[in-house]
Every structure is written in structure tokens, then in C-alpha cells.
Design a protein around this motif. Sequence first.
Motif, PDB file in Angstrom:
ATOM      1  N   SER A  40      -7.325  14.554  -3.665  1.00 41.67           N
ATOM      2  CA  SER A  40      -7.158  15.474  -4.788  1.00 41.67           C
ATOM      3  C   SER A  40      -5.716  15.475  -5.287  1.00 41.67           C
ATOM      4  O   SER A  40      -5.437  15.890  -6.404  1.00 41.67           O
ATOM      5  N   GLU A  41      -4.804  15.014  -4.447  1.00 36.94           N
ATOM      6  CA  GLU A  41      -3.390  14.954  -4.811  1.00 36.94           C
ATOM      7  C   GLU A  41      -3.036  13.559  -5.316  1.00 36.94           C
ATOM      8  O   GLU A  41      -3.475  12.566  -4.755  1.00 36.94           O
ATOM      9  N   THR A  42      -2.244  13.519  -6.357  1.00 34.23           N
ATOM     10  CA  THR A  42      -1.812  12.233  -6.887  1.00 34.23           C
ATOM     11  C   THR A  42      -0.518  11.802  -6.204  1.00 34.23           C
ATOM     12  O   THR A  42       0.119  12.576  -5.510  1.00 34.23           O
ATOM     13  N   GLY A  43      -0.153  10.570  -6.430  1.00 38.87           N
ATOM     14  CA  GLY A  43       1.095  10.035  -5.910  1.00 38.87           C
ATOM     15  C   GLY A  43       1.789   9.258  -7.010  1.00 38.87           C
ATOM     16  O   GLY A  43       1.433   9.378  -8.189  1.00 38.87           O
ATOM     17  N   THR A  44       2.758   8.463  -6.636  1.00 39.09           N
ATOM     18  CA  THR A  44       3.434   7.596  -7.601  1.00 39.09           C
ATOM     19  C   THR A  44       3.615   6.217  -6.986  1.00 39.09           C
ATOM     20  O   THR A  44       3.607   6.060  -5.758  1.00 39.09           O
ATOM     21  N   TYR A  45       3.730   5.239  -7.841  1.00 37.50           N
ATOM     22  CA  TYR A  45       4.084   3.888  -7.418  1.00 37.50           C
ATOM     23  C   TYR A  45       4.866   3.245  -8.541  1.00 37.50           C
ATOM     24  O   TYR A  45       4.855   3.723  -9.676  1.00 37.50           O
ATOM     25  N   GLN A  46       5.550   2.197  -8.229  1.00 36.94           N
ATOM     26  CA  GLN A  46       6.361   1.520  -9.237  1.00 36.94           C
ATOM     27  C   GLN A  46       5.739   0.155  -9.528  1.00 36.94           C
ATOM     28  O   GLN A  46       5.821  -0.752  -8.703  1.00 36.94           O
ATOM     29  N   PRO A  47       5.093   0.012 -10.694  1.00 35.77           N
ATOM     30  CA  PRO A  47       4.505  -1.279 -11.031  1.00 35.77           C
ATOM     31  C   PRO A  47       5.578  -2.355 -11.136  1.00 35.77           C
ATOM     32  O   PRO A  47       6.731  -2.070 -11.485  1.00 35.77           O
ATOM     33  N   TRP A  48       5.175  -3.563 -10.853  1.00 36.04           N
ATOM     34  CA  TRP A  48       6.096  -4.691 -10.943  1.00 36.04           C
ATOM     35  C   TRP A  48       6.678  -4.766 -12.352  1.00 36.04           C
ATOM     36  O   TRP A  48       5.961  -4.696 -13.342  1.00 36.04           O
ATOM     37  N   MET A  57      -3.609   7.556  -8.417  1.00 33.14           N
ATOM     38  CA  MET A  57      -4.506   8.123  -7.413  1.00 33.14           C
ATOM     39  C   MET A  57      -4.005   7.705  -6.032  1.00 33.14           C
ATOM     40  O   MET A  57      -3.234   6.759  -5.905  1.00 33.14           O
ATOM     41  N   ARG A  58      -4.506   8.397  -5.027  1.00 32.42           N
ATOM     42  CA  ARG A  58      -4.238   8.006  -3.635  1.00 32.42           C
ATOM     43  C   ARG A  58      -5.594   7.780  -2.973  1.00 32.42           C
ATOM     44  O   ARG A  58      -6.449   8.672  -3.006  1.00 32.42           O
ATOM     45  N   VAL A  59      -5.796   6.595  -2.386  1.00 36.09           N
ATOM     46  CA  VAL A  59      -7.098   6.229  -1.820  1.00 36.09           C
ATOM     47  C   VAL A  59      -6.938   5.659  -0.416  1.00 36.09           C
ATOM     48  O   VAL A  59      -5.867   5.180  -0.043  1.00 36.09           O
ATOM     49  N   LYS A  60      -8.028   5.730   0.338  1.00 40.46           N
ATOM     50  CA  LYS A  60      -8.070   5.071   1.646  1.00 40.46           C
ATOM     51  C   LYS A  60      -9.513   4.757   1.996  1.00 40.46           C
ATOM     52  O   LYS A  60     -10.450   5.380   1.502  1.00 40.46           O
ATOM     53  N   GLU A  66      -3.463   6.432   6.384  1.00 37.03           N
ATOM     54  CA  GLU A  66      -2.595   6.745   5.249  1.00 37.03           C
ATOM     55  C   GLU A  66      -3.288   6.428   3.928  1.00 37.03           C
ATOM     56  O   GLU A  66      -3.961   5.412   3.804  1.00 37.03           O
ATOM     57  N   TYR A  67      -3.075   7.291   2.950  1.00 42.31           N
ATOM     58  CA  TYR A  67      -3.540   7.003   1.596  1.00 42.31           C
ATOM     59  C   TYR A  67      -2.613   5.980   0.956  1.00 42.31           C
ATOM     60  O   TYR A  67      -1.405   5.992   1.187  1.00 42.31           O
ATOM     61  N   GLN A  68      -3.184   5.114   0.134  1.00 43.55           N
ATOM     62  CA  GLN A  68      -2.430   4.093  -0.582  1.00 43.55           C
ATOM     63  C   GLN A  68      -2.492   4.377  -2.083  1.00 43.55           C
ATOM     64  O   GLN A  68      -3.500   4.895  -2.576  1.00 43.55           O
ATOM     65  N   PRO A  69      -1.454   4.044  -2.832  1.00 45.28           N
ATOM     66  CA  PRO A  69      -1.491   4.270  -4.282  1.00 45.28           C
ATOM     67  C   PRO A  69      -2.460   3.303  -4.957  1.00 45.28           C
ATOM     68  O   PRO A  69      -2.587   2.148  -4.557  1.00 45.28           O
ATOM     69  N   LEU A  70      -3.151   3.810  -5.972  1.00 46.69           N
ATOM     70  CA  LEU A  70      -4.046   2.990  -6.784  1.00 46.69           C
ATOM     71  C   LEU A  70      -3.985   3.529  -8.210  1.00 46.69           C
ATOM     72  O   LEU A  70      -4.130   4.732  -8.430  1.00 46.69           O
ATOM     73  N   ALA A  71      -3.778   2.661  -9.152  1.00 50.19           N
ATOM     74  CA  ALA A  71      -3.622   3.066 -10.552  1.00 50.19           C
ATOM     75  C   ALA A  71      -4.878   3.768 -11.075  1.00 50.19           C
ATOM     76  O   ALA A  71      -6.000   3.426 -10.679  1.00 50.19           O
TER      77      ALA A  71
END
Length: 121
Positions: A40-48, A57-60, A66-71
Motif C-alpha cells: 500500500s506504500e509507494t517507494g522511489t527509484y531512479q530510472p537509468w 510501486m513496491r512489490v515482492k 524485501e519489497y522491490q521498486p516497480l514502475a
Amino acid sequence: MKSKLLLLGLLLVNLVLIGCDKDDYSLKDRIETVTLYVSSETGTYQPWGAEQPVECMRVKEPGETEYQPLAFGAIAGFVYEKGYDYTLSVEKTTLSNPPADASRVTYKLLQIVEQTIPTTE
């Protein structure tokens, strides 16, 4: 002696050509049905190539801690809504030859198994 060398050379050429067979099963995409948990909580990532991080989104998968970032939009057919935990059944494709600018893994929604509002205790 010359004929033995020629025969050995032909055998080596055949082995090289057989090793380059395009129908090798390791070169095929791997498709599997998996459960995917979406937080339910979002995260951030830095696209190339991007200068700023973006929200995601955060998924596993089951067994991962651990949840992993997913666009957002990375699961075809799924529209993410903040504030909900999801359990999804998805078709996960691991590409054998992915595009240079894309992920090696793609997802397609098969079913939303569960959509819940997390409890706060």
C-alpha cells in the motif's frame, strides 16, 4: 596426416556450428504464473538516465523479505491505487533477449486475488 587434420578441422567446424543453433531452449522466454504482493506504500527509484528519482510501486514475490521498486504501469492490465495492499496472480515473463532500454522481466495481470486496506495498530 593431411587427411586427419582436415577431418579434425571439419569436426571442429561442425561443433562450432551446432553450438550456435538458434533453437537452443535457453534462448526462449520463460513464462510462469506467480503471486505478486503489492504494498500500500509507494517507494522511489531512479530510472537509468534520469536525474531525479520517481515514485513507484513496491512489490515482492512469496519467499522474498524485501519489497522491490516497480514502475507504475509495469504490470499490464493493473491500475495501482495508493492505500491498498494487493495480492495478484500475474504472468511473469523473463525475456531471453530483452531490449537494451527495458527490463528483462515483464508482468501481465491475470487476477486480483485480494485488495485490502492495511490495518494500523
